[in-house]
Scaffold this motif. Structure first.
Motif, PDB file in Angstrom:
ATOM      1  N   UNK A 127     -17.192   4.309   1.933  1.00 53.39           N
ATOM      2  CA  UNK A 127     -17.708   2.961   2.151  1.00 53.39           C
ATOM      3  C   UNK A 127     -16.655   1.920   2.504  1.00 53.39           C
ATOM      4  N   UNK A 128     -15.389   2.212   2.398  1.00 54.69           N
ATOM      5  CA  UNK A 128     -14.381   1.168   2.563  1.00 54.69           C
ATOM      6  C   UNK A 128     -13.659   1.247   3.896  1.00 54.69           C
ATOM      7  N   UNK A 129     -12.571   0.493   4.015  1.00 55.64           N
ATOM      8  CA  UNK A 129     -11.776   0.452   5.239  1.00 55.64           C
ATOM      9  C   UNK A 129     -11.251   1.817   5.651  1.00 55.64           C
ATOM     10  N   UNK A 130     -10.976   2.679   4.696  1.00 59.27           N
ATOM     11  CA  UNK A 130     -10.440   4.013   4.989  1.00 59.27           C
ATOM     12  C   UNK A 130     -11.536   5.063   5.113  1.00 59.27           C
ATOM     13  N   UNK A 131     -12.750   4.625   5.301  1.00 60.32           N
ATOM     14  CA  UNK A 131     -13.899   5.528   5.296  1.00 60.32           C
ATOM     15  C   UNK A 131     -13.779   6.597   6.377  1.00 60.32           C
ATOM     16  N   UNK A 132     -13.622   7.828   5.929  1.00 62.45           N
ATOM     17  CA  UNK A 132     -13.557   8.949   6.863  1.00 62.45           C
ATOM     18  C   UNK A 132     -14.896   9.165   7.549  1.00 62.45           C
ATOM     19  N   UNK A 133     -15.964   8.758   6.910  1.00 65.18           N
ATOM     20  CA  UNK A 133     -17.287   8.937   7.496  1.00 65.18           C
ATOM     21  C   UNK A 133     -17.391   8.209   8.832  1.00 65.18           C
ATOM     22  N   UNK A 147       0.833  -1.206   0.000  1.00 59.59           N
ATOM     23  CA  UNK A 147       0.000   0.000   0.000  1.00 59.59           C
ATOM     24  C   UNK A 147       0.867   1.254   0.000  1.00 59.59           C
ATOM     25  N   UNK A 148       0.350   2.273  -0.629  1.00 61.15           N
ATOM     26  CA  UNK A 148       0.978   3.587  -0.533  1.00 61.15           C
ATOM     27  C   UNK A 148      -0.127   4.631  -0.449  1.00 61.15           C
ATOM     28  N   UNK A 149       0.272   5.836  -0.152  1.00 60.50           N
ATOM     29  CA  UNK A 149      -0.709   6.898   0.071  1.00 60.50           C
ATOM     30  C   UNK A 149      -1.590   7.127  -1.161  1.00 60.50           C
ATOM     31  N   UNK A 150      -1.033   6.999  -2.354  1.00 57.27           N
ATOM     32  CA  UNK A 150      -1.837   7.228  -3.558  1.00 57.27           C
ATOM     33  C   UNK A 150      -2.899   6.141  -3.727  1.00 57.27           C
ATOM     34  N   UNK A 151      -2.585   4.894  -3.363  1.00 59.54           N
ATOM     35  CA  UNK A 151      -3.585   3.831  -3.484  1.00 59.54           C
ATOM     36  C   UNK A 151      -4.717   4.040  -2.482  1.00 59.54           C
ATOM     37  N   UNK A 152      -4.392   4.555  -1.308  1.00 60.53           N
ATOM     38  CA  UNK A 152      -5.429   4.848  -0.316  1.00 60.53           C
ATOM     39  C   UNK A 152      -6.315   5.988  -0.805  1.00 60.53           C
ATOM     40  N   UNK A 190      -4.379   3.516   9.677  1.00 56.05           N
ATOM     41  CA  UNK A 190      -4.046   4.422   8.582  1.00 56.05           C
ATOM     42  C   UNK A 190      -4.420   5.869   8.845  1.00 56.05           C
ATOM     43  N   UNK A 191      -5.212   6.123   9.866  1.00 55.03           N
ATOM     44  CA  UNK A 191      -5.577   7.491  10.193  1.00 55.03           C
ATOM     45  C   UNK A 191      -6.997   7.886   9.849  1.00 55.03           C
ATOM     46  N   UNK A 192      -7.843   6.950   9.512  1.00 55.62           N
ATOM     47  CA  UNK A 192      -9.223   7.319   9.132  1.00 55.62           C
ATOM     48  C   UNK A 192      -9.979   7.925  10.303  1.00 55.62           C
ATOM     49  N   UNK A 193      -9.695   7.482  11.518  1.00 56.34           N
ATOM     50  CA  UNK A 193     -10.308   8.091  12.692  1.00 56.34           C
ATOM     51  C   UNK A 193      -9.575   9.376  13.056  1.00 56.34           C
ATOM     52  N   UNK A 194      -8.295   9.391  12.784  1.00 56.68           N
ATOM     53  CA  UNK A 194      -7.443  10.519  13.189  1.00 56.68           C
ATOM     54  C   UNK A 194      -7.889  11.832  12.566  1.00 56.68           C
ATOM     55  N   UNK A 195      -8.185  11.831  11.298  1.00 56.89           N
ATOM     56  CA  UNK A 195      -8.470  13.091  10.596  1.00 56.89           C
ATOM     57  C   UNK A 195      -9.601  13.903  11.223  1.00 56.89           C
ATOM     58  N   UNK A 196     -10.763  13.331  11.475  1.00 55.09           N
ATOM     59  CA  UNK A 196     -11.822  14.136  12.103  1.00 55.09           C
ATOM     60  C   UNK A 196     -11.434  14.645  13.492  1.00 55.09           C
ATOM     61  N   UNK A 197     -10.713  13.823  14.254  1.00 54.39           N
ATOM     62  CA  UNK A 197     -10.322  14.239  15.605  1.00 54.39           C
ATOM     63  C   UNK A 197      -9.235  15.311  15.564  1.00 54.39           C
ATOM     64  N   UNK A 198      -8.265  15.172  14.696  1.00 53.37           N
ATOM     65  CA  UNK A 198      -7.203  16.178  14.573  1.00 53.37           C
ATOM     66  C   UNK A 198      -7.806  17.516  14.166  1.00 53.37           C
ATOM     67  N   UNK A 239       1.601   0.915   8.831  1.00 46.34           N
ATOM     68  CA  UNK A 239       0.405   1.727   9.076  1.00 46.34           C
ATOM     69  C   UNK A 239       0.757   3.086   9.669  1.00 46.34           C
ATOM     70  N   UNK A 240       1.752   3.136  10.542  1.00 41.08           N
ATOM     71  CA  UNK A 240       2.184   4.427  11.100  1.00 41.08           C
ATOM     72  C   UNK A 240       2.707   5.320   9.977  1.00 41.08           C
ATOM     73  N   UNK A 241       3.512   4.752   9.094  1.00 41.88           N
ATOM     74  CA  UNK A 241       4.043   5.521   7.954  1.00 41.88           C
ATOM     75  C   UNK A 241       2.895   6.026   7.074  1.00 41.88           C
ATOM     76  N   UNK A 242       1.953   5.143   6.754  1.00 40.08           N
ATOM     77  CA  UNK A 242       0.814   5.535   5.919  1.00 40.08           C
ATOM     78  C   UNK A 242      -0.052   6.578   6.615  1.00 40.08           C
ATOM     79  N   UNK A 243      -0.284   6.414   7.911  1.00 44.41           N
ATOM     80  CA  UNK A 243      -1.097   7.385   8.658  1.00 44.41           C
ATOM     81  C   UNK A 243      -0.443   8.759   8.616  1.00 44.41           C
ATOM     82  N   UNK A 244       0.855   8.815   8.819  1.00 44.63           N
ATOM     83  CA  UNK A 244       1.552  10.108   8.785  1.00 44.63           C
ATOM     84  C   UNK A 244       1.405  10.769   7.419  1.00 44.63           C
ATOM     85  N   UNK A 245       1.566   9.991   6.362  1.00 49.73           N
ATOM     86  CA  UNK A 245       1.430  10.536   4.999  1.00 49.73           C
ATOM     87  C   UNK A 245      -0.015  10.944   4.715  1.00 49.73           C
ATOM     88  N   UNK A 246      -0.936  10.087   5.058  1.00 53.07           N
ATOM     89  CA  UNK A 246      -2.355  10.309   4.789  1.00 53.07           C
ATOM     90  C   UNK A 246      -2.854  11.558   5.515  1.00 53.07           C
TER      91      UNK A 246
END
Length: 178
Positions: A53-59, A41-46, A86-94, A111-118
């Motif tokens: 609707x998916x695993x990375x769902x910000x909703x 995985x990389x940030x562009x694929x996410x 990956x940070x999907x929960x992180x974004x709304x809280x941050x 996942x830590x690397x991807x979360x930081x990038x995402x």
């Protein structure tokens, strides 16, 4: 394809016990599984995936944030996202919390690397921490810091019962009495 997935998961159980014979704990085993699973995985694929609707769902993160705000989460509260992935929960809280109030930890270095990038690519805020928790105690990560809220979203169901007790016991030391 579904049968292949079932076979892979069935093979994990004996593999885990072989792993334990060599003195490795559950967290190390699970981190290896997650890192292997996510290695391509990389940030562009996410970012290419539909995010509602998916695993990375910000909703999902937005819904959990709304629930916790209704339960008393304030912008000035200290917040720990244990198993931030990956940070999907992180974004709304941050985006909701004041500066330096969000800390996310995960045992997967991928996942830590991807979360930081995402997160860096999705918010203007720079005042948060994403930390690798593998082979670290919470004390080594955050010292004596305590939190108003600790989120364990999709963590308990991915750990054996004995590990859940360890996690909860350790996190209780960092949860404010209120």
């Amino acid at each position: 394809n579904m049968n292949l997935t079932k076979i892979k998961w069935l093979l994990l159980f004996p593999l885990r016990y072989i792993f334990l014979l060599f003195g490795k704990d559950w967290r190390t085993f699970y981190a290896i599984i997650l890192n292997r699973q996510d290695r391509k995985l990389d940030i562009s694929s996410i970012k290419r995936v539909k995010h509602d609707t998916n695993f990375w769902a910000l909703d999902t993160g937005k819904q959990v944030k709304k629930l916790l705000v209704n339960k008393g989460l304030k912008k000035n509260h200290d917040f720990l996202d244990y198993g931030c992935g990956y940070g999907r929960m992180a974004l709304p809280f941050i985006d909701y919390l004041n500066d330096n109030k969000y800390i996310g930890v995960d045992l997967s270095k991928v996942r830590v690397k991807l979360a930081k990038e995402y997160i860096a690519s999705s918010t203007k805020k720079k005042s948060y921490k994403i930390l690798l928790s593998l082979n670290q105690t919470m004390y080594s990560l955050v010292k004596e810091k305590s939190f108003d809220f600790i989120l364990l979203y999709s963590v308990i169901n991915h750990n054996p019962k004995s590990e859940v007790y360890k996690i909860l016991k350790e996190l209780k030391k960092h949860l404010k009495p209120s």
